[in-house]
Scaffold this active site. Sequence first.
Site, PDB file in Angstrom:
ATOM      1  N   ARG A  71      -2.194 -56.461  27.043  1.00  0.00           N
ATOM      2  CA  ARG A  71      -1.725 -57.603  26.276  1.00  0.00           C
ATOM      3  C   ARG A  71      -0.806 -58.418  27.172  1.00  0.00           C
ATOM      4  O   ARG A  71       0.188 -57.907  27.684  1.00  0.00           O
ATOM      5  CB  ARG A  71      -0.970 -57.068  25.052  1.00  0.00           C
ATOM      6  CG  ARG A  71      -0.553 -58.109  24.086  1.00  0.00           C
ATOM      7  CD  ARG A  71       0.004 -57.466  22.842  1.00  0.00           C
ATOM      8  NE  ARG A  71       1.360 -56.977  23.010  1.00  0.00           N
ATOM      9  CZ  ARG A  71       2.245 -56.860  22.025  1.00  0.00           C
ATOM     10  NH1 ARG A  71       1.881 -57.156  20.793  1.00  0.00           N
ATOM     11  NH2 ARG A  71       3.453 -56.418  22.245  1.00  0.00           N
TER      12      ARG A  71
ATOM     13  N   ASP B  15       4.095 -47.027  28.168  1.00  0.00           N
ATOM     14  CA  ASP B  15       5.254 -46.679  28.998  1.00  0.00           C
ATOM     15  C   ASP B  15       5.783 -45.298  28.642  1.00  0.00           C
ATOM     16  O   ASP B  15       6.162 -44.514  29.518  1.00  0.00           O
ATOM     17  CB  ASP B  15       6.361 -47.723  28.829  1.00  0.00           C
ATOM     18  CG  ASP B  15       6.026 -49.036  29.523  1.00  0.00           C
ATOM     19  OD1 ASP B  15       5.075 -49.067  30.326  1.00  0.00           O
ATOM     20  OD2 ASP B  15       6.716 -50.033  29.245  1.00  0.00           O
TER      21      ASP B  15
ATOM     22  N   ASP C 181       7.086 -48.992  23.492  1.00  0.00           N
ATOM     23  CA  ASP C 181       5.852 -49.249  24.248  1.00  0.00           C
ATOM     24  C   ASP C 181       5.137 -47.927  24.489  1.00  0.00           C
ATOM     25  O   ASP C 181       5.602 -47.079  25.256  1.00  0.00           O
ATOM     26  CB  ASP C 181       6.193 -49.929  25.578  1.00  0.00           C
ATOM     27  CG  ASP C 181       4.934 -50.391  26.300  1.00  0.00           C
ATOM     28  OD1 ASP C 181       4.045 -49.553  26.553  1.00  0.00           O
ATOM     29  OD2 ASP C 181       4.828 -51.589  26.609  1.00  0.00           O
TER      30      ASP C 181
ATOM     31  N   THR D  88       1.823 -64.453  26.142  1.00  0.00           N
ATOM     32  CA  THR D  88       0.987 -65.103  25.126  1.00  0.00           C
ATOM     33  C   THR D  88       0.577 -64.156  24.005  1.00  0.00           C
ATOM     34  O   THR D  88       0.071 -64.592  22.968  1.00  0.00           O
ATOM     35  CB  THR D  88      -0.311 -65.625  25.778  1.00  0.00           C
ATOM     36  OG1 THR D  88      -1.053 -64.479  26.262  1.00  0.00           O
ATOM     37  CG2 THR D  88      -0.012 -66.553  26.945  1.00  0.00           C
TER      38      THR D  88
HETATM   39  C1  PRP Z   1      -0.498 -52.041  23.861  1.00  0.00           C
HETATM   40  C2  PRP Z   1      -1.197 -51.128  22.891  1.00  0.00           C
HETATM   41  C3  PRP Z   1      -2.350 -51.964  22.416  1.00  0.00           C
HETATM   42  C4  PRP Z   1      -1.766 -53.353  22.393  1.00  0.00           C
HETATM   43  C5  PRP Z   1      -1.400 -53.681  20.971  1.00  0.00           C
HETATM   44  O1  PRP Z   1      -1.152 -52.033  25.063  1.00  0.00           O
HETATM   45  O2  PRP Z   1      -1.590 -49.906  23.443  1.00  0.00           O
HETATM   46  O3  PRP Z   1      -3.477 -51.918  23.261  1.00  0.00           O
HETATM   47  O4  PRP Z   1      -0.583 -53.307  23.208  1.00  0.00           O
HETATM   48  O5  PRP Z   1      -0.975 -54.985  20.862  1.00  0.00           O
HETATM   49  P1  PRP Z   1      -1.798 -56.088  20.063  1.00  0.00           P
HETATM   50  O6  PRP Z   1      -2.250 -55.461  18.780  1.00  0.00           O
HETATM   51  O7  PRP Z   1      -0.770 -57.158  19.844  1.00  0.00           O
HETATM   52  O8  PRP Z   1      -2.939 -56.548  20.910  1.00  0.00           O
HETATM   53  P2  PRP Z   1      -0.580 -52.768  26.370  1.00  0.00           P
HETATM   54  O9  PRP Z   1      -1.101 -54.157  26.433  1.00  0.00           O
HETATM   55  O10 PRP Z   1       0.905 -52.613  26.415  1.00  0.00           O
HETATM   56  O11 PRP Z   1      -1.275 -51.988  27.545  1.00  0.00           O
HETATM   57  P3  PRP Z   1      -1.125 -50.480  28.045  1.00  0.00           P
HETATM   58  O12 PRP Z   1      -1.819 -49.622  27.027  1.00  0.00           O
HETATM   59  O13 PRP Z   1      -1.814 -50.510  29.347  1.00  0.00           O
HETATM   60  O14 PRP Z   1       0.335 -50.153  28.153  1.00  0.00           O
HETATM   61  N1  URA Z   2       2.302 -52.262  22.152  1.00  0.00           N
HETATM   62  C1  URA Z   2       3.120 -51.182  22.137  1.00  0.00           C
HETATM   63  O1  URA Z   2       2.981 -50.266  22.969  1.00  0.00           O
HETATM   64  N2  URA Z   2       4.078 -51.133  21.195  1.00  0.00           N
HETATM   65  C2  URA Z   2       4.259 -52.090  20.277  1.00  0.00           C
HETATM   66  O2  URA Z   2       5.162 -51.984  19.431  1.00  0.00           O
HETATM   67  C3  URA Z   2       3.405 -53.214  20.319  1.00  0.00           C
HETATM   68  C4  URA Z   2       2.432 -53.264  21.258  1.00  0.00           C
END
Ligand code: PRP
Ligand code: URA
Length: 209
Positions: free
Chosen positions: A104, A203, A200, A108
Amino acid sequence: MPAAPHIIDHPLVQDMLADARDKETQPAEFRRLLARIGGLIAYEATRDLATDTATIDTPLESAEARRLRYPVTIIPILRAGLGMADGIHDLMPHAQLGHIGLFRDEATLQPVPYYERLPDNVADGPTLLIDPMLATGGSAIKAVDMLVQRGCNDIRLICLVAAPEGVKTVNDAHPNVPIYTASLDRQLNDIGYILPGLGDAGDRLYGTL
Ligand code: PRP
Ligand code: URA
């Protein structure tokens, strides 16, 4: 009227979710919790899978049994979805895995696809799309779009925690995709994080804080 998400409110799931939310929980324990809760949510999400009768030979005699009719595909959304995938794979070791890479854009909040590797026969059976966090819903909708493009018509979304905003956008875009989650949380904050949420997820799984 959008379909309500299926909330897995089993006390054991909720107790583990409390540990996962706790900011003191370290990555090793966080990974263990997500894998375990993932399996339990998937157990509920697969309750109505089609089966066929089969005959098997026990050590004593032949018996009628039930086997899954269609191949199941587990599809984690990278990265964080990986944290739940092993626990689900343990539950159904014959399932195949596909991977969708999305992150994400934090400015944006739009999903950015970077990887897609799906089994050729992914459309032949149910798909379990795995992501611990359903926030705005953008990532889930993009991943479902990719599966629909491949001909999938039985897509079940499994999340640890969902925001009402994400449930609505997924329902609006894909009303036939049921959502299974351990919690429908209160809301998103102004930078798109789920409240109370757990921070997160990627993370916390991989120690990239
Ligand atoms: C996080 C999570 C989802 C997304 C959710 O991933 O694991 O995939 O954000 O957000 P949304 O519903 O607003 O799209 P992230 O983009 O942080 O990537 P990662 O899993 O690589 O940490
Ligand atoms: N992605 C995450 O990992 N946590 C949140 O709360 C939203 C998006």
